[in-house]
Design a protein around this motif. Structure first.
Motif, PDB file in Angstrom:
ATOM      1  N   PHE B 250     -38.842-112.765  -2.236  1.00 32.62           N
ATOM      2  CA  PHE B 250     -37.697-111.953  -1.789  1.00 32.62           C
ATOM      3  C   PHE B 250     -38.205-110.601  -1.305  1.00 32.62           C
ATOM      4  N   ASP B 251     -37.457-109.991  -0.397  1.00 32.29           N
ATOM      5  CA  ASP B 251     -37.874-108.675   0.080  1.00 32.29           C
ATOM      6  C   ASP B 251     -37.318-107.592  -0.858  1.00 32.29           C
ATOM      7  N   GLU B 252     -37.508-106.343  -0.439  1.00 33.12           N
ATOM      8  CA  GLU B 252     -37.109-105.261  -1.339  1.00 33.12           C
ATOM      9  C   GLU B 252     -35.595-105.208  -1.555  1.00 33.12           C
ATOM     10  N   ASN B 253     -34.846-105.805  -0.615  1.00 35.11           N
ATOM     11  CA  ASN B 253     -33.380-105.873  -0.793  1.00 35.11           C
ATOM     12  C   ASN B 253     -32.955-107.150  -1.504  1.00 35.11           C
ATOM     13  N   LYS B 254     -33.942-107.829  -2.077  1.00 38.88           N
ATOM     14  CA  LYS B 254     -33.721-109.064  -2.820  1.00 38.88           C
ATOM     15  C   LYS B 254     -33.167-110.170  -1.923  1.00 38.88           C
ATOM     16  N   LYS B 255     -33.570-110.072  -0.685  1.00 35.52           N
ATOM     17  CA  LYS B 255     -33.160-111.097   0.272  1.00 35.52           C
ATOM     18  C   LYS B 255     -34.284-112.125   0.369  1.00 35.52           C
ATOM     19  N   GLN B 268     -52.073-107.882  -6.721  1.00 35.92           N
ATOM     20  CA  GLN B 268     -51.706-107.372  -8.027  1.00 35.92           C
ATOM     21  C   GLN B 268     -50.226-107.648  -8.227  1.00 35.92           C
ATOM     22  N   ILE B 269     -49.921-108.309  -9.312  1.00 29.63           N
ATOM     23  CA  ILE B 269     -48.514-108.568  -9.564  1.00 29.63           C
ATOM     24  C   ILE B 269     -48.111-107.935 -10.882  1.00 29.63           C
ATOM     25  N   LYS B 270     -46.850-107.564 -10.938  1.00 30.85           N
ATOM     26  CA  LYS B 270     -46.358-106.891 -12.147  1.00 30.85           C
ATOM     27  C   LYS B 270     -45.082-107.597 -12.585  1.00 30.85           C
ATOM     28  N   ASN B 271     -45.056-107.980 -13.826  1.00 33.58           N
ATOM     29  CA  ASN B 271     -43.886-108.689 -14.318  1.00 33.58           C
ATOM     30  C   ASN B 271     -42.682-107.738 -14.368  1.00 33.58           C
ATOM     31  N   VAL B 272     -41.587-108.187 -13.785  1.00 29.39           N
ATOM     32  CA  VAL B 272     -40.375-107.366 -13.803  1.00 29.39           C
ATOM     33  C   VAL B 272     -39.474-107.840 -14.933  1.00 29.39           C
ATOM     34  N   GLU B 273     -39.188-109.126 -14.904  1.00 30.71           N
ATOM     35  CA  GLU B 273     -38.316-109.675 -15.935  1.00 30.71           C
ATOM     36  C   GLU B 273     -38.402-111.191 -15.872  1.00 30.71           C
ATOM     37  N   GLY B 274     -38.530-111.819 -17.020  1.00 30.85           N
ATOM     38  CA  GLY B 274     -38.573-113.287 -17.057  1.00 30.85           C
ATOM     39  C   GLY B 274     -39.647-113.833 -16.152  1.00 30.85           C
ATOM     40  N   ASN B 275     -39.211-114.642 -15.194  1.00 26.77           N
ATOM     41  CA  ASN B 275     -40.183-115.235 -14.282  1.00 26.77           C
ATOM     42  C   ASN B 275     -40.216-114.505 -12.930  1.00 26.77           C
ATOM     43  N   VAL B 276     -39.757-113.263 -12.909  1.00 24.66           N
ATOM     44  CA  VAL B 276     -39.746-112.477 -11.666  1.00 24.66           C
ATOM     45  C   VAL B 276     -40.853-111.429 -11.722  1.00 24.66           C
ATOM     46  N   TYR B 277     -41.587-111.342 -10.613  1.00 26.36           N
ATOM     47  CA  TYR B 277     -42.714-110.418 -10.537  1.00 26.36           C
ATOM     48  C   TYR B 277     -42.559-109.523  -9.309  1.00 26.36           C
ATOM     49  N   GLU B 278     -43.229-108.387  -9.404  1.00 25.40           N
ATOM     50  CA  GLU B 278     -43.247-107.484  -8.250  1.00 25.40           C
ATOM     51  C   GLU B 278     -44.588-107.639  -7.569  1.00 25.40           C
ATOM     52  N   VAL B 279     -44.588-107.732  -6.272  1.00 27.63           N
ATOM     53  CA  VAL B 279     -45.837-107.932  -5.541  1.00 27.63           C
ATOM     54  C   VAL B 279     -45.669-107.375  -4.127  1.00 27.63           C
ATOM     55  N   VAL B 281     -46.681-108.319  -0.553  1.00 27.08           N
ATOM     56  CA  VAL B 281     -47.283-109.324   0.320  1.00 27.08           C
ATOM     57  C   VAL B 281     -46.583-109.246   1.653  1.00 27.08           C
ATOM     58  N   GLU B 282     -47.363-109.387   2.699  1.00 25.72           N
ATOM     59  CA  GLU B 282     -46.731-109.436   4.015  1.00 25.72           C
ATOM     60  C   GLU B 282     -47.016-110.790   4.631  1.00 25.72           C
ATOM     61  N   TYR B 283     -45.998-111.397   5.158  1.00 29.76           N
ATOM     62  CA  TYR B 283     -46.176-112.700   5.770  1.00 29.76           C
ATOM     63  C   TYR B 283     -45.353-112.728   7.051  1.00 29.76           C
ATOM     64  N   GLN B 284     -46.059-112.892   8.151  1.00 32.06           N
ATOM     65  CA  GLN B 284     -45.412-112.937   9.463  1.00 32.06           C
ATOM     66  C   GLN B 284     -44.417-111.791   9.634  1.00 32.06           C
ATOM     67  N   GLY B 285     -44.860-110.616   9.297  1.00 32.89           N
ATOM     68  CA  GLY B 285     -44.048-109.425   9.532  1.00 32.89           C
ATOM     69  C   GLY B 285     -43.014-109.150   8.467  1.00 32.89           C
ATOM     70  N   GLN B 286     -42.833-110.107   7.553  1.00 34.07           N
ATOM     71  CA  GLN B 286     -41.848-109.897   6.495  1.00 34.07           C
ATOM     72  C   GLN B 286     -42.558-109.506   5.207  1.00 34.07           C
ATOM     73  N   GLU B 287     -42.071-108.484   4.611  1.00 30.69           N
ATOM     74  CA  GLU B 287     -42.711-108.029   3.387  1.00 30.69           C
ATOM     75  C   GLU B 287     -42.010-108.602   2.166  1.00 30.69           C
ATOM     76  N   THR B 288     -42.828-109.084   1.266  1.00 31.19           N
ATOM     77  CA  THR B 288     -42.281-109.615   0.028  1.00 31.19           C
ATOM     78  C   THR B 288     -42.433-108.577  -1.069  1.00 31.19           C
ATOM     79  N   LYS B 289     -41.386-108.340  -1.777  1.00 28.66           N
ATOM     80  CA  LYS B 289     -41.443-107.358  -2.851  1.00 28.66           C
ATOM     81  C   LYS B 289     -41.345-108.046  -4.221  1.00 28.66           C
ATOM     82  N   TYR B 290     -40.547-109.106  -4.272  1.00 32.17           N
ATOM     83  CA  TYR B 290     -40.359-109.800  -5.547  1.00 32.17           C
ATOM     84  C   TYR B 290     -40.685-111.288  -5.381  1.00 32.17           C
ATOM     85  N   VAL B 291     -41.199-111.830  -6.457  1.00 35.56           N
ATOM     86  CA  VAL B 291     -41.519-113.250  -6.467  1.00 35.56           C
ATOM     87  C   VAL B 291     -40.955-113.863  -7.735  1.00 35.56           C
TER      88      VAL B 291
END
Lengths: 773, 340
Positions: B250-255, B268-279, B281-291
């Protein structure tokens, strides 16, 4: 996906497709093979056969209709069977229809149906749902050719009955070919063999028969009958197939065709395969066969067999015997290529001798000159041809553009002689400067990029800046954008890493594009050799050579003394020997440096006396000396001024009036040396190379030796600095610098974090204070 | 006492009936007890995977052949097109022809909802293509499975497609070809398709694009509401269980950004909550903020399996899907328990 091309109508021209070409890949030439690899059997064989068959086919049908129609109309019909229709405008088909020639018309209709059927099968042309069927896939996966003639895959309508029921024997023979093709591409190889066994005798000697035999042999090959296949191929003059050329096959062919032309190719393949997989039994069998052939006297090329025996002896590490056999071969009858190969092998064998012959160079001299001159001729002939019509664009490799068609066989032999023989020899006898000499000559003659540069300088080609293409950055340092350079010399990046691919839009200098002095074998050898060897080599160049061999080498070498003086001066800088460095650097013509477009530009961006490893806005004035090395360097950045400053600092260490100034001078000296060798100002003492380049050809020891030297000197001056000035912050800075070049740590942590843990603990508060300020 | 005996007798009888019916169903349709999906575009089994099949007595592979989607290739006039066609590495690597003789292969075709609306444009082509592929892979097949997330609005199209396709397959294969279909939980509420049996997909139960979804692969809470349909569902079923994992980005707007099967070793990933992490990553111009890392525990799988089988008895099991890396996250005993 590979592109696929339809040539549906062409197949009618009649089985013009090689039965083996798509299945057997070309033999890959290997650098270490010692028997000639430049020679392949008649590459044009299939093309020539197709051409002959085409003419024969047109003539046949033209004669068939009593030449009562134009030859062109026959040709048109052959190329486009779809012209066969009731109201055809084609004169040839019109004649057959008007004369109600049902036998011929049936044959042509059969081809047309096949063509249409084949076309129908290619549904992918009209539907995205098409899935290629088995026959096609076989070709698809096995073909090296990007373009496949799809039409040949399926030939459905023609079958054996067509042959049996055809009353005209000439047309019947044509059916034989078509049925063979059908079976071949349907992978019914037994069918092919059966058809040929049944009907082959009736097909007269002709291009048609050769085409048929081509399929028949291909089928035999796939059924595993290699010897029989090779004999059939030999009979039709085709030998460019990739087989296991074992002596038994050669023997069978010899008994059938004792003077077969293809032996040159096949023996080449045998020897080179033997090189890769030397089995004593194979060697024995081959030697026995070769002896028999030479004794029989039925083969007109006995030198081929004797020289192959020599090659086998060489592969088996018996060089004296190999040379003896070559001498015998030289006296025998042999084709031109075999005779040339004997001379090349002699040169190679002599060059790789390890008996430390004191007349080593004299022994090589005549053959080496002969080969080198021939290589030069190959290049010259090619250069002349290509210079007339090329503009050079920056995004295309010179090699691809100019030299894709260059005959490389002799050049490859020369390369093997130099790299496998001469260079190891001089390394063995501790005369590395001689290796440099041969590498220089080799590069100068064969380094295609340098040749192109020469053409540009001579105005034979023009260099175009058009297009916003990507180029591969040459390892030499060249102008880039400021940000790129900043990145290149960024301390955080891996050791001297340079990113290869950069945007070309800023590369406006043709000098850059044609600068190849800092890559290639010559530069690599100069860069890694000891300074003593480089000095000896430069002496050799300046003397013009003493022996005929040396004179020849010098004459064919790159002799720009500015280039060598710059390298020698730079090597001295790496060792901290600034007096000697200056004596060479001052001799370098400023125009040369401008032309080379190296070093100075980057030096302007990075001051070697600034403490770059700590992020502070400015370190100017930090040394508190009678002169500020940072400012002084900035006023005249470059190697010479750097050496002058280092000399001055060194002097100050021992003669400055105050201990403070001595300490600061020692510290500044250590900073300068560190920064110029492994720090951010490394372009002062090095020529840019890629990270991977360095580790691809340098051993760690070499890398260590210079750095170890630098480290010892830096240690010495830091000790001196700390001795003269007892101050916690100053000591911390010295210790920090001290820890900077610890290689293991640097690699482990990177530049920015590479300080020893114990230092971090001891001076933690100091660092925190220092960074905070 | 009598009452107790009666209840026990009823329970035993019900169990026997279930077993008998199950066996009848299994025997009649010749469905092996243990099967697995293969859902990649290149067919290649390493030794571990072949060993896995042997070890767990897996007799059938549901092999995805291609997907059908709206054609976006302007060079062709076809409304729909096959995409991501399976390639079997027969020519450059292992020859699987011997392997195919030992194991039952069922081709599977996934059809998008958009494509199924245009089914009439490709029914015949699809059958021919399946035939050509089977011929190419030297496969003898008796069944084809269709996977389609049909809903009320596309149900009629899909059902008609099945009827037409059955005839088209017969035309090309020269024999009756059995049809099966995947069944999603939401489809249980509808009339079943006219196929011999269905494979109930016990996965993809949540909305993976929704940031708030906990686990889109399988959440037993998601399937609970559909249990009531199972008892009366008029189609024999197999049960497909998920043994895969993925990362939902998901991006920074959780989209929603994309699904990713690769891990984030280099980041580098950081656990946010449960199985959600902050990271970052850029992929094809889209930035990922949460995984969101999604994997289903064996307990959850077994829980879901029990829920289903409580309603309709023991079912043949299909694992989704054959990938040694993913399967290695489960122990041998756990895998056995999925099949038992």
């Amino acid at each position: 996906m590979k592109s696929i091309v339809f040539l549906t109508s062409l197949f009618l021209i009649a089985g013009c497709v090689p039965a083996m070409a798509c299945v057997y890949c070309e033999v890959e030439p290997k650098a270490h093979w010692i028997f000639y690899t430049g020679y392949s059997a008649d590459d044009e064989w299939q093309t020539n056969l197709n051409s002959r068959f085409r003419v024969e086919n047109i003539s046949f049908w033209h004669d068939y209709v009593g030449k009562l129609v134009s030859r062109e109309s026959v040709e048109d019909a052959l190329y486009n069977v779809n012209l066969l229709e009731e109201k055809t405008p084609n004169e040839f088909f019109r004649y057959l229809i008007d004369n109600n020639d049902t036998v011929a018309l049936q044959y042509w209709m059969c081809l047309k149906t096949t063509d249409a059927d084949s076309y129908e099968e290619q549904r992918w042309r009209r539907s995205v749902w098409y899935y290629p069927e088995e026959g096609y896939l076989y070709w698809y996966y096995n073909s090296e050719d990007d373009q496949l003639d799809f039409s040949i895959v399926k030939i459905k309508e023609i079958n054996e009955d067509c042959i049996a029921s055809c009353p005209d024997k000439n047309i019947r023979n044509r059916y034989v070919l078509q049925v063979l093709r059908k079976f071949f591409y349907a992978e019914d190889y037994d069918g092919c063999v059966r058809i040929w066994s049944e009907y082959g005798d009736s097909v007269p000697q002709s291009a048609l028969r050769t085409q048929c035999l081509n399929y028949y042999a291909g089928a035999l090959l796939r059924l595993g009958d290699k010897a029989e296949a090779e004999i059939v191929y030999a009979g039709i003059g085709y030998s460019n197939v990739f087989l296991d050329y074992n002596p038994a096959i050669l023997q069978e062919i010899y008994y059938t065709y004792p003077d077969y032309d293809g032996f040159e190719f096949m023996v080449q393949q045998f020897v080179n395969q033997y090189f890769d997989n030397p089995k004593r039994s194979k060697a024995n069998a081959f030697n026995a066969l070769a002896d028999e052939i030479i004794k029989d006297g039925k083969n007109s090329n006995p030198a081929l067999w004797k020289s192959a025996q020599a090659a086998i002896a060489y592969i088996n590490n018996n060089t004296p015997k190999a040379l003896q056999l070559l001498s015998q071969a030289e006296k025998m009858r042999g084709s031109a290529i075999v005779k040339e190969n004997i001379r090349m092998m002699r040169l190679l064998f002599n060059s790789t001798r390890t008996d430390n012959d004191s007349h080593y160079e004299e022994t090589l001299y005549p053959d080496l000159i002969w080969l080198t001159e021939n290589v030069k001729k190959d290049f010259k002939a090619h250069d002349t041809a290509c210079c007339e019509w090329y503009d050079v664009f920056c995004d295309i490799s010179w090699e691809d553009m100019f030299y894709s068609d260059l005959p490389r066989h002799r050049m490859k032999i020369l390369r093997r002689v130099v790299f496998l023989g001469i260079v190891p020899h001089f390394e063995r006898v501790k005369m590395d400067y001689k290796s440099i000499a041969y590498l220089n000559m080799f590069d100068e003659i064969t380094y295609t990029d340098k040749r192109v540069r020469q053409f540009a300088r001579e105005g034979k080609i023009t260099v175009s800046n058009e297009g916003s293409c990507k180029i591969y950055r040459h390892p030499s340092i060249s102008r880039g954008t400021y940000s790129e350079l900043d990145y290149i010399v960024d301390e955080a990046s891996p050791f001297r890493e340079i990113y290869k691919e950069v945007s070309s839009e800023h590369f406006d200098s043709t000098t850059y594009k044609l600068n190849f002095d800092y890559q290639g074998n010559l530069f690599n050898s100069l860069d890694t050799a000891t300074i003593e060897d480089v000095l000896k080599y430069v002496d050799l160049l300046r003397s013009g050579g003493r022996t005929p061999m040396e004179k020849y080498i010098v004459k064919n070498s790159y002799c720009d003394m500015d280039y060598y003086y710059d390298i020698i001066g730079t090597k001295y800088m790496r060792l901290g020997e600034y007096d000697k460095a200056l004596s060479y650097l001052k001799r370098v013509d400023p125009n040369f440096k401008n032309r080379q477009n190296i070093t100075d530009y980057i030096c302007r961006e990075r001051n070697p006396f600034a403490e770059r490893w700590i992020t502070k806005k400015s370190e100017c004035g930090m040394y508190n000396l009678s002169f500020d090395p940072v400012v002084k360097f900035d006023s005249l950045p470059g190697k010479i001024e750097f050496c002058n400053i280092m000399q001055q600092l060194q002097k100050n260490c021992y003669s400055a009036e105050t201990l403070e100034e001595r300490a600061m001078s020692a510290y500044a000296y250590a900073v300068g040396l560190h920064q110029s060798v492994i720090g951010c100002a490394w372009p002062l003492t090095d020529y840019g190379r890629t990270y991977s380049d360095i580790y691809s050809y340098l051993d760690e020891e070499w890398l260590d030796s210079d750095e170890m030297c630098c480290q010892k000197i830096v240690d010495k001056f830091l000790d001196m600095a700390m001795k003269y000035k007892e101050d916690k912050v100053f000591t911390a800075k010295c210790m920090m610098l001290h820890s900077k070049y610890r290689k293991g740590l640097r690699i482990q942590y990177g530049y920015k974090t590479a300080f020893k843990p114990e230092i971090r603990e001891t001076f933690c508060d100091v660092f925190i204070d220092y960074a905070a300020n | 006492m009598k009452k107790k005996i009666l209840i026990i007798a009823i329970v035993i009888a019900a169990a026997l009936v279930t077993i008998v019916l199950y066996n009848v169903f299994v025997d009649k349709l010749n469905i092996p007890k243990n099967s697995i999906y293969y859902w990649q575009t290149d067919f290649y089994l390493d030794d571990d995977e072949i060993g896995f099949l042997d070890q767990h007595d897996i007799k059938r592979i549901y092999l995805r052949f291609f997907d059908v989607d709206i054609n976006d290739d302007n060079n062709f006039s076809d409304k729909c097109a096959p995409v991501a066609t399976l390639d079997i590495d027969m020519y450059n690597g292992k020859d699987f022809s011997d392997f195919f003789e030992k194991i039952d292969i069922v081709p599977v075709v996934f059809i998008t909802q958009e494509a199924i609306r245009e089914y009439s444009s490709f029914t015949d082509d699809l059958a021919h293509r399946l035939y050509a592929m089977c011929h190419d892979f030297k496969l003898t097949i008796n069944e084809v499975q269709f996977d389609c997330d049909w809903t009320g609005s596309t149900r009629d199209d899909f059902f008609q497609f099945l009827k037409d396709e059955r005839l088209a397959l017969k035309k090309y294969f020269g024999k009756d070809i059995m049809l099966s279909s995947t069944i999603r939980f939401h489809q249980l509420a509808q009339t079943p398709p006219e196929v011999e049996y269905g494979v109930l997909m016990c996965y993809n139960t949540g909305h993976f694009k929704d940031f708030d979804t906990k686990n889109s692969i399988l959440d037993v809470e998601d399937i609970k509401p559909y249990m009531k349909y199972l008892k009366s569902y008029k189609l024999p079923l197999s049960l497909a269980l998920p043994t895969y994992s993925w990362f939902v980005e998901f991006d920074e707007n959780k989209k929603f950004v994309r699904l990713n099967r690769y891990c984030y070793d280099d980041y580098q990933i950081k656990n946010v909550e449960g199985n959600v992490y902050e990271v970052d990553v850029e992929y094809q111009g889209q930035e990922t903020k949460y995984v969101r890392y999604e994997q289903v525990s064996s307990e959850t799988i077994l829980h879901a399996k029990k829920m289903v089988e409580d309603q309709c008895g023991s079912l043949p099991t299909v694992l989704y899907h054959l990938d040694s890396k993913q399967l290695s996250k489960y122990s041998e005993d756990e895998i056995d328990s999925f099949f038992n």
